[in-house]
Motif scaffolding. Structure first.
Motif, PDB file in Angstrom:
ATOM      1  N   VAL A 105      88.016  25.357  52.571  1.00 45.26           N
ATOM      2  CA  VAL A 105      87.393  23.857  52.225  1.00 45.26           C
ATOM      3  C   VAL A 105      86.823  23.727  51.439  1.00 45.26           C
ATOM      4  CG1 VAL A 105      84.693  23.440  54.057  1.00 45.26           C
ATOM      5  CG2 VAL A 105      85.802  24.986  54.823  1.00 45.26           C
ATOM      6  N   LYS A 106      87.193  21.856  51.570  1.00 50.91           N
ATOM      7  CA  LYS A 106      86.288  20.781  50.062  1.00 50.91           C
ATOM      8  C   LYS A 106      85.463  20.078  50.763  1.00 50.91           C
ATOM      9  CE  LYS A 106      91.584  19.998  49.772  1.00 50.91           C
ATOM     10  NZ  LYS A 106      91.444  20.600  47.985  1.00 50.91           N
ATOM     11  N   PRO A 107      84.094  20.881  49.473  1.00 48.48           N
ATOM     12  CA  PRO A 107      83.258  20.421  49.449  1.00 48.48           C
ATOM     13  C   PRO A 107      82.484  18.880  49.165  1.00 48.48           C
ATOM     14  CG  PRO A 107      83.150  21.626  47.540  1.00 48.48           C
ATOM     15  CD  PRO A 107      84.807  21.860  48.166  1.00 48.48           C
ATOM     16  N   HIS A 108      83.470  17.905  49.314  1.00 50.12           N
ATOM     17  CA  HIS A 108      83.117  16.571  48.970  1.00 50.12           C
ATOM     18  C   HIS A 108      84.386  15.921  50.201  1.00 50.12           C
ATOM     19  CE1 HIS A 108      81.728  18.688  45.591  1.00 50.12           C
ATOM     20  NE2 HIS A 108      80.648  17.732  45.880  1.00 50.12           N
ATOM     21  N   HIS A 109      84.664  16.677  51.316  1.00 49.95           N
ATOM     22  CA  HIS A 109      85.307  15.895  52.024  1.00 49.95           C
ATOM     23  C   HIS A 109      84.390  15.380  53.131  1.00 49.95           C
ATOM     24  CE1 HIS A 109      88.267  15.061  55.191  1.00 49.95           C
ATOM     25  NE2 HIS A 109      89.073  15.026  54.108  1.00 49.95           N
ATOM     26  N   GLY A 110      84.797  14.220  53.404  1.00 52.77           N
ATOM     27  CA  GLY A 110      84.075  13.590  54.300  1.00 52.77           C
ATOM     28  C   GLY A 110      83.886  11.611  54.179  1.00 52.77           C
ATOM     29  N   GLN A 111      82.977  10.496  55.475  1.00 51.93           N
ATOM     30  CA  GLN A 111      83.531   9.373  54.972  1.00 51.93           C
ATOM     31  C   GLN A 111      82.492   8.879  53.655  1.00 51.93           C
ATOM     32  OE1 GLN A 111      81.951   6.711  57.797  1.00 51.93           O
ATOM     33  NE2 GLN A 111      83.555   5.663  57.761  1.00 51.93           N
ATOM     34  N   HIS A 112      82.885   8.552  52.972  1.00 50.64           N
ATOM     35  CA  HIS A 112      81.532   8.277  51.956  1.00 50.64           C
ATOM     36  C   HIS A 112      82.161   6.460  51.369  1.00 50.64           C
ATOM     37  CE1 HIS A 112      81.867  11.695  49.668  1.00 50.64           C
ATOM     38  NE2 HIS A 112      83.691  12.171  50.150  1.00 50.64           N
ATOM     39  N   GLY A 113      81.439   6.006  52.064  1.00 53.66           N
ATOM     40  CA  GLY A 113      80.769   4.207  52.159  1.00 53.66           C
ATOM     41  C   GLY A 113      80.739   3.706  50.700  1.00 53.66           C
ATOM     42  N   ASN A 130      88.065   9.655  56.213  1.00 54.36           N
ATOM     43  CA  ASN A 130      87.710  10.644  55.084  1.00 54.36           C
ATOM     44  C   ASN A 130      88.224  10.485  54.454  1.00 54.36           C
ATOM     45  OD1 ASN A 130      85.738  10.364  57.444  1.00 54.36           O
ATOM     46  ND2 ASN A 130      85.675  12.367  57.943  1.00 54.36           N
ATOM     47  N   PHE A 131      88.151  11.651  53.009  1.00 55.61           N
ATOM     48  CA  PHE A 131      88.980  11.827  51.810  1.00 55.61           C
ATOM     49  C   PHE A 131      88.199  12.697  51.504  1.00 55.61           C
ATOM     50  CE2 PHE A 131      88.104   7.719  50.438  1.00 55.61           C
ATOM     51  CZ  PHE A 131      86.966   8.035  49.280  1.00 55.61           C
ATOM     52  N   ASP A 132      88.662  13.091  50.707  1.00 55.97           N
ATOM     53  CA  ASP A 132      87.967  14.382  49.555  1.00 55.97           C
ATOM     54  C   ASP A 132      87.692  13.590  48.340  1.00 55.97           C
ATOM     55  OD1 ASP A 132      86.900  16.339  47.642  1.00 55.97           O
ATOM     56  OD2 ASP A 132      88.931  17.753  47.331  1.00 55.97           O
ATOM     57  N   LEU A 133      86.761  13.023  48.006  1.00 54.36           N
ATOM     58  CA  LEU A 133      86.083  12.568  46.839  1.00 54.36           C
ATOM     59  C   LEU A 133      85.829  12.592  45.594  1.00 54.36           C
ATOM     60  CD1 LEU A 133      83.973   9.928  46.438  1.00 54.36           C
ATOM     61  CD2 LEU A 133      81.948  11.309  45.832  1.00 54.36           C
ATOM     62  N   LEU A 164      93.479  10.131  44.435  1.00 52.04           N
ATOM     63  CA  LEU A 164      93.760   9.194  44.994  1.00 52.04           C
ATOM     64  C   LEU A 164      93.462   7.427  44.407  1.00 52.04           C
ATOM     65  CD1 LEU A 164      93.296   8.532  49.067  1.00 52.04           C
ATOM     66  CD2 LEU A 164      90.721   7.919  47.416  1.00 52.04           C
ATOM     67  N   ARG A 165      95.242   7.411  45.221  1.00 50.24           N
ATOM     68  CA  ARG A 165      95.822   6.166  44.289  1.00 50.24           C
ATOM     69  C   ARG A 165      95.337   5.039  45.569  1.00 50.24           C
ATOM     70  NH1 ARG A 165      96.148   7.327  39.980  1.00 50.24           N
ATOM     71  NH2 ARG A 165      98.044   9.235  39.049  1.00 50.24           N
ATOM     72  N   ALA A 166      95.006   5.287  47.124  1.00 49.79           N
ATOM     73  CA  ALA A 166      94.779   4.727  47.752  1.00 49.79           C
ATOM     74  C   ALA A 166      94.726   4.874  48.715  1.00 49.79           C
ATOM     75  CB  ALA A 166      96.196   3.226  48.013  1.00 49.79           C
ATOM     76  N   PHE A 167      93.754   4.295  49.762  1.00 50.42           N
ATOM     77  CA  PHE A 167      93.360   4.889  50.876  1.00 50.42           C
ATOM     78  C   PHE A 167      92.894   3.226  52.429  1.00 50.42           C
ATOM     79  CE2 PHE A 167      89.303   3.861  47.866  1.00 50.42           C
ATOM     80  CZ  PHE A 167      88.968   2.559  48.607  1.00 50.42           C
ATOM     81  N   ASN A 168      92.757   3.685  53.356  1.00 53.70           N
ATOM     82  CA  ASN A 168      92.676   2.891  54.914  1.00 53.70           C
ATOM     83  C   ASN A 168      91.414   2.464  54.472  1.00 53.70           C
ATOM     84  OD1 ASN A 168      94.829   1.716  55.248  1.00 53.70           O
ATOM     85  ND2 ASN A 168      95.449   3.795  56.036  1.00 53.70           N
TER      86      ASN A 168
END
Length: 230
Positions: free
Chosen positions: A28-36, A94-97, A108-112
């Motif tokens: 479990v990654k504690p900083h995974h989620g949607q990061h507005g 969602n990604f791991d901050l 992390l190099r890119a995201f949608n």
């Protein structure tokens, strides 16, 4: 007797499968989620500032220099945002901050993401869906303080080197406030960190910032929030 052996075999098989499942499961990654993020910038570049909170998975202050994979949209958005203070936000997948940390072993190099005019969680309007965003540079990555702390100074990072620039307050207290300001300055002006006296959770005034910027013209606040940083 045979029936008992069957039951034991079934229980043993279930335990073995559960064990295998635990071994094979991703941690479990504690900083995974949607990061507005707040989206701002202009002709010289685009920036994204994570909208932090004082608890996981959002307890990181992160500022990125970004670009859109669609070059035409990138240029159009820079023109639209240049010199403006209307809030735009990014609603990413969602990604791991922590993948944005300088020492990440999986950067992390890119995201949608969807690009939203207004706040993506407070009535904003989605203008562009599923946009591919490239992370050109991580300008700031700071874990937020887990304990209560007080600072008498508001320290602002200055972004940009052209005529239109931005100030982003460094979050270093608890409670604190998030503040992004746009301003115009003379060509060649230094882009040093700006420090002004802090008055509890009051928004720093344009006059106080202008004095520290040698008379630069403050265009206004792009984003101010304190509710999420208590």
């Amino acid at each position: 007797m045979n029936a008992r052996r069957i039951v034991l075999r079934g229980a043993g098989a279930a335990a073995l499968l559960a064990c295998i499942g635990r071994i094979g499961a991703s941690p479990v990654k504690p900083h995974h989620g949607q990061h507005g993020m707040a989206l701002f910038g202009g002709a010289d570049g685009l920036y994204a500032s994570h909208l932090p909170m004082m608890h996981a998975p959002h307890d990181r202050q992160v500022i990125l220099q970004i670009r859109l994979a669609d070059k035409a949209l990138d240029a159009a958005l820079r023109r639209r945002l240049d010199g403006k203070t209307a809030l735009w936000t990014i609603a990413p997948e969602n990604f791991d901050l922590d993948r944005l940390a300088p020492d990440s072993d999986d950067p992390l190099r890119a995201f949608n993401a969807d690009l939203v005019e207004g706040h993506f969680e407070r009535g904003g309007t989605t203008r562009h869906k599923g946009t591919s965003i490239t992370v050109d540079k991580v300008l700031l990555f700071r874990p937020l303080l887990p304990r209560f702390a007080v600072s008498g100074t508001a320290r602002y990072l200055q972004l940009g080197s052209g005529a239109t620039r931005f100030l982003v307050k460094q979050i270093d207290s608890r409670p604190d406030f998030d503040h992004i300001v746009a301003f115009r300055t003379r060509p060649g002006a230094p882009n040093d960190t700006v420090e002004v006296p802090k008055k509890a959770l009051e928004e720093t005034t344009a006059a106080a910032l202008a004095r520290q910027l040698g008379g630069a013209r403050i265009l206004g606040t792009i984003y101010f929030d304190k509710a999420d940083l208590t």
